[in-house]
Design an enzyme around this catalytic site. Structure first.
Site, PDB file in Angstrom:
ATOM      1  N   ASP A 238      60.349 -29.257  21.811  1.00 36.93           N
ATOM      2  CA  ASP A 238      59.842 -28.199  22.698  1.00 36.93           C
ATOM      3  C   ASP A 238      60.152 -28.496  24.150  1.00 36.93           C
ATOM      4  OD1 ASP A 238      58.174 -27.742  20.144  1.00 36.93           O
ATOM      5  OD2 ASP A 238      57.933 -25.950  21.376  1.00 36.93           O
ATOM      6  N   ASN A 248      57.208 -32.442  20.772  1.00 36.67           N
ATOM      7  CA  ASN A 248      57.457 -31.569  19.614  1.00 36.67           C
ATOM      8  C   ASN A 248      56.129 -31.421  18.870  1.00 36.67           C
ATOM      9  OD1 ASN A 248      59.345 -30.039  17.950  1.00 36.67           O
ATOM     10  ND2 ASN A 248      59.026 -31.605  16.400  1.00 36.67           N
TER      11      ASN A 248
HETATM   12  O1  MRU Z   1      53.880 -24.151  17.633  1.00 37.37           O
HETATM   13  P1  MRU Z   1      55.285 -23.835  17.253  1.00 37.37           P
HETATM   14  O2  MRU Z   1      55.430 -23.357  15.839  1.00 37.37           O
HETATM   15  O3  MRU Z   1      55.964 -22.923  18.240  1.00 37.37           O
HETATM   16  O4  MRU Z   1      56.018 -25.243  17.350  1.00 37.37           O
HETATM   17  C1  MRU Z   1      57.387 -25.305  17.123  1.00 37.37           C
HETATM   18  C2  MRU Z   1      57.933 -26.675  17.101  1.00 37.37           C
HETATM   19  O5  MRU Z   1      57.266 -27.628  17.389  1.00 37.37           O
HETATM   20  C3  MRU Z   1      59.382 -26.810  16.793  1.00 37.37           C
HETATM   21  O6  MRU Z   1      59.642 -28.023  16.162  1.00 37.37           O
HETATM   22  C4  MRU Z   1      60.157 -26.762  18.106  1.00 37.37           C
HETATM   23  O7  MRU Z   1      59.858 -25.599  18.828  1.00 37.37           O
HETATM   24  C5  MRU Z   1      61.606 -26.812  17.897  1.00 37.37           C
HETATM   25  S1  MRU Z   1      62.194 -25.327  17.155  1.00 37.37           S
HETATM   26  C6  MRU Z   1      63.823 -25.364  17.125  1.00 37.37           C
END
Ligand code: MRU
Length: 345
Positions: A238, A248
């Site tokens: 993220d 992440n």
């Molecule tokens: O809370 P989320 O579902 O948005 O979290 C997403 C993640 O942690 C993913 O691993 C990250 O965004 C990478 S997506 C390519």
């Protein structure tokens, strides 16, 4: 094998169509969002999620908001547009891609004096961001696929597939591309508490692609690594700080430590739009705290005593020393990650 990629976001000229990820895997429901406030709610409620997808839909949300502004003068248009941008920016704090996209849209908004031209330029910029993100995930998936051997068992966490990226996917893009190249792989997917992106979304995407997937509880990852049953871990990101520390989905740090203990390579896959060179280290990444109901309930059903105290951080930070390599569209970086990041940003 030819993998069919799901398109979670489509720009329809005056509205945005998204696949409602909060309903998967039970229902494949598409929503048409006609104003920026609905876009903001869709992001907050995880109807659309995953860092790159949040960036793309955020940019479209701003374009949509801009199109609906009825102002003649640039000054009043900009005032209303700031409100739109503020609403989109306030949705989720951790994914760098959202703020990267916002900065690009901001720059476009500042150019020129003709309000109609600025509106068209904002739409064009959002479409460009979407296309670039798609292409970045294709390229990084190609680089990453070189690290995967025929017969490997890959552990993934959360969902980092086409649903999360509006493209090939990051961690899962690598898996999908390796399979397209003819490699036979098996994936272990963590369920990813609290909101089960692994169980609901990763398993759905892999099942659709015909790739063998085994669902495990988050807490079972160490068991399988210790038994030598996992060849590598690949996760998305993220936000990546200048020194390579990576935020992440919550639980990623635990997996990285377990991977190191068990000599399993731990890869992070992300497009460079996820890198935030303004942060010296992961300690500065803003971590989203989400509502207690995500832990006290599973899909609306209570599983804990009413009123129990809860903490629900949505992300954690993996220090760079646990990361074997970061796979980006500009290549694979290893070793001194900070130095390598300076070279590609
Ligand atoms: O809370 P989320 O579902 O948005 O979290 C997403 C993640 O942690 C993913 O691993 C990250 O965004 C990478 S997506 C390519």
């Amino acid at each position: 094998m030819k993998v069919i990629y799901t398109s979670p976001i489509d720009w329809l000229g005056d509205r945005i169509r998204i696949l409602d990820q909060s309903k998967l895997p039970d229902e494949e429901t598409y929503l048409e969002l006609e104003n920026y406030r609905d876009v903001a709610s869709a992001i907050t409620e995880l109807k659309i999620r995953g860092a790159p997808a949040i960036g793309v839909v955020g940019a479209y949300g701003i374009a949509l908001g801009a199109l609906k502004i009825e102002s003649e003068t640039k000054a009043s248009f900009r005032k209303k547009l700031d409100e739109v941008m503020g609403t989109i920016a306030a949705t989720r704090p951790t994914a760098r891609n959202l703020f990267w996209a916002l900065q690009r849209m901001q720059k476009v908004a500042e150019s020129g004096d003709d309000v109609n031209k600025i509106k068209s330029a904002l739409v064009a910029e959002a479409v460009k961001i979407h296309a670039e993100e798609k292409e970045a995930t294709r390229k990084l998936s190609q680089f990453g696929a070189e690290l995967i051997r025929d017969g490997d068992i890959v552990l993934v966490h959360c969902n980092a597939g086409p649903l999360a990226t509006a493209g090939y996917g990051t961690a899962l893009g690598i898996v999908l591309l390796a399979v397209e190249q003819g490699k036979k792989l098996r994936v272990f997917a963590t369920e990813t508490r609290p909101v089960l992106q692994g169980a609901r979304l990763t398993c759905w995407e892999l099942r659709k692609a015909g790739i063998p997937v085994t669902l495990i509880a988050d807490s079972a990852a160490g068991y399988f690594m210790q038994r030598g049953e996992i060849n590598c871990v690949i996760v998305g990101a993220d936000r990546i700080a200048a020194n390579g520390d990576t935020a992440n989905k919550i639980g990623t740090y635990t997996l990285a430590v377990l991977a190191r203990e068990n000599n399993v390579p731990f890869y992070v896959a992300a497009s460079t739009s996820t890198i935030d060179p303004s942060l010296a280290s992961g300690e500065q990444v803003p971590i989203e705290q989400r509502k207690p109901e995500e832990i006290t309930h599973i899909r609306g059903v209570p599983i804990a005593p009413e009123g129990i105290e809860v903490q629900n951080p949505a992300f954690d930070v993996t220090p760079h020393r646990y990361i074997t390599a970061i796979i980006t569209e500009k290549g694979i970086i290893r070793g001194e990650l900070g130095e390598a990041i300076r070279g590609i940003t």
